[in-house]
Design a protein around this motif. Structure first.
Motif, PDB file in Angstrom:
ATOM      1  N   HIS A 248       9.406  18.755  -9.501  1.00 15.67           N
ATOM      2  CA  HIS A 248      10.250  19.373 -10.585  1.00 15.67           C
ATOM      3  C   HIS A 248       9.883  18.648 -11.923  1.00 15.67           C
ATOM      4  O   HIS A 248       9.947  19.210 -13.031  1.00 15.67           O
ATOM      5  CB  HIS A 248      11.828  19.103  -9.905  1.00 15.67           C
ATOM      6  N   HIS A 249       9.815  17.330 -11.794  1.00 13.44           N
ATOM      7  CA  HIS A 249       9.546  16.258 -12.905  1.00 13.44           C
ATOM      8  C   HIS A 249       8.280  16.969 -13.528  1.00 13.44           C
ATOM      9  O   HIS A 249       8.232  16.930 -15.063  1.00 13.44           O
ATOM     10  CB  HIS A 249       9.274  14.781 -12.588  1.00 13.44           C
TER      11      HIS A 249
ATOM     12  N   HIS B 100      21.731  22.415 -16.346  1.00 17.82           N
ATOM     13  CA  HIS B 100      20.551  22.092 -15.862  1.00 17.82           C
ATOM     14  C   HIS B 100      19.478  22.913 -16.390  1.00 17.82           C
ATOM     15  O   HIS B 100      18.236  22.577 -16.984  1.00 17.82           O
ATOM     16  CB  HIS B 100      20.318  21.760 -14.553  1.00 17.82           C
ATOM     17  N   TRP B 101      19.641  24.294 -16.422  1.00 17.65           N
ATOM     18  CA  TRP B 101      18.647  25.353 -16.918  1.00 17.65           C
ATOM     19  C   TRP B 101      18.835  25.903 -18.247  1.00 17.65           C
ATOM     20  O   TRP B 101      17.898  26.518 -18.887  1.00 17.65           O
ATOM     21  CB  TRP B 101      18.513  26.371 -15.711  1.00 17.65           C
TER      22      TRP B 101
ATOM     23  N   ASN C 158       7.033  20.146 -13.464  1.00 19.64           N
ATOM     24  CA  ASN C 158       7.293  21.542 -14.179  1.00 19.64           C
ATOM     25  C   ASN C 158       8.924  21.795 -13.710  1.00 19.64           C
ATOM     26  O   ASN C 158       9.179  21.961 -12.564  1.00 19.64           O
ATOM     27  CB  ASN C 158       6.353  22.409 -13.325  1.00 19.64           C
ATOM     28  N   PRO C 159       9.836  21.559 -14.594  1.00 20.30           N
ATOM     29  CA  PRO C 159      11.055  21.575 -14.481  1.00 20.30           C
ATOM     30  C   PRO C 159      11.797  22.860 -13.847  1.00 20.30           C
ATOM     31  O   PRO C 159      12.813  22.947 -13.274  1.00 20.30           O
ATOM     32  CB  PRO C 159      11.730  21.069 -15.615  1.00 20.30           C
TER      33      PRO C 159
ATOM     34  N   HIS D 296      10.511  15.849  -5.394  1.00 22.58           N
ATOM     35  CA  HIS D 296      11.198  16.009  -6.471  1.00 22.58           C
ATOM     36  C   HIS D 296      10.231  15.858  -7.666  1.00 22.58           C
ATOM     37  O   HIS D 296      10.570  16.269  -8.722  1.00 22.58           O
ATOM     38  CB  HIS D 296      12.465  15.091  -6.614  1.00 22.58           C
TER      39      HIS D 296
ATOM     40  N   HIS E 137      13.675  13.253 -17.697  1.00 24.32           N
ATOM     41  CA  HIS E 137      12.314  13.601 -17.482  1.00 24.32           C
ATOM     42  C   HIS E 137      11.223  12.773 -18.041  1.00 24.32           C
ATOM     43  O   HIS E 137      10.136  12.656 -17.854  1.00 24.32           O
ATOM     44  CB  HIS E 137      12.067  15.129 -17.658  1.00 24.32           C
TER      45      HIS E 137
ATOM     46  N   HIS F 200      21.009  12.902  -6.951  1.00 26.75           N
ATOM     47  CA  HIS F 200      19.841  12.707  -7.893  1.00 26.75           C
ATOM     48  C   HIS F 200      19.165  11.060  -7.730  1.00 26.75           C
ATOM     49  O   HIS F 200      17.894  10.950  -7.484  1.00 26.75           O
ATOM     50  CB  HIS F 200      20.069  13.017  -9.205  1.00 26.75           C
TER      51      HIS F 200
ATOM     52  N   LYS G  21      10.521  24.398 -11.322  1.00 28.12           N
ATOM     53  CA  LYS G  21      10.341  24.629  -9.971  1.00 28.12           C
ATOM     54  C   LYS G  21      11.321  23.918  -9.132  1.00 28.12           C
ATOM     55  O   LYS G  21      11.938  23.122  -9.562  1.00 28.12           O
ATOM     56  CB  LYS G  21       8.944  24.052  -9.850  1.00 28.12           C
ATOM     57  N   HIS G  22      11.628  24.199  -7.950  1.00 29.03           N
ATOM     58  CA  HIS G  22      12.446  23.567  -6.937  1.00 29.03           C
ATOM     59  C   HIS G  22      13.701  23.640  -7.384  1.00 29.03           C
ATOM     60  O   HIS G  22      14.355  22.712  -7.440  1.00 29.03           O
ATOM     61  CB  HIS G  22      11.765  22.398  -6.733  1.00 29.03           C
ATOM     62  N   ARG G  23      14.367  24.618  -7.614  1.00 29.17           N
ATOM     63  CA  ARG G  23      15.785  24.879  -8.090  1.00 29.17           C
ATOM     64  C   ARG G  23      16.700  24.655  -7.022  1.00 29.17           C
ATOM     65  O   ARG G  23      17.903  24.335  -7.491  1.00 29.17           O
ATOM     66  CB  ARG G  23      15.915  25.946  -8.993  1.00 29.17           C
TER      67      ARG G  23
END
Length: 135
Positions: free
Chosen positions: A58-59, A103-104, A61-62, A55, A114, A43, A64-66
């Motif tokens: 992802h910031h 994380h999710w 829209n968290p 990345h 974030h 990270h 996305k891009h998992r």
């Protein structure tokens, strides 16, 4: 009133004690710790380094891009698999599973990251943020 301890606290207290009681857990525990360090280093130095543009999505829209952590972590798991006993690999993969869950499903610690992308880089544990002073 019954106090409910979070799962990570129970594991943090139980796993070190179990190492002394059941030495066969040591490789598994080591695999989990290696995962958390791998996650932090990925990270901090990869997602916020060469893959920063990717990345950043992802910031924004968290959700996305998992899959990126999985793509970067599986080669390490395969190296573990061929070099170390299976219990290390099992711990590493368990660490990855806890990363996904935390994380999710319960992203409170990571949501701080974030807000300030230079801090709170650990997802499944704040341990490395405390050690490397990024918390």
């Amino acid at each position: 009133m019954i106090l409910e301890a979070p799962l990570w606290l129970i594991l943090a207290l139980y796993l070190p004690a179990s190492i002394f009681l059941y030495s066969e857990y040591m490789p598994f525990f080591f695999g989990v710790v290696v995962w958390t360090l791998w996650e932090y280093v990925n990270h901090r130095y990869i997602f916020h380094g060469p893959l920063k543009a990717y990345h950043r999505v992802h910031h924004m829209n968290p959700a996305k891009h998992r899959t990126l952590p999985l793509v970067l972590s599986m080669p390490v798991a395969f190296i573990f698999w061929f070099v170390l006993p299976d219990k290390y690999v099992a711990g590493f993969l368990f660490g990855y599973a806890q990363y996904e869950i935390i994380h999710w499903l319960s992203p409170a610690w990571h949501n701080l990251h974030h807000i300030d992308s230079t801090r709170y880089l650990g997802v499944s544990t704040p341990m490395w943020d405390w050690i490397f002073r990024t918390a």
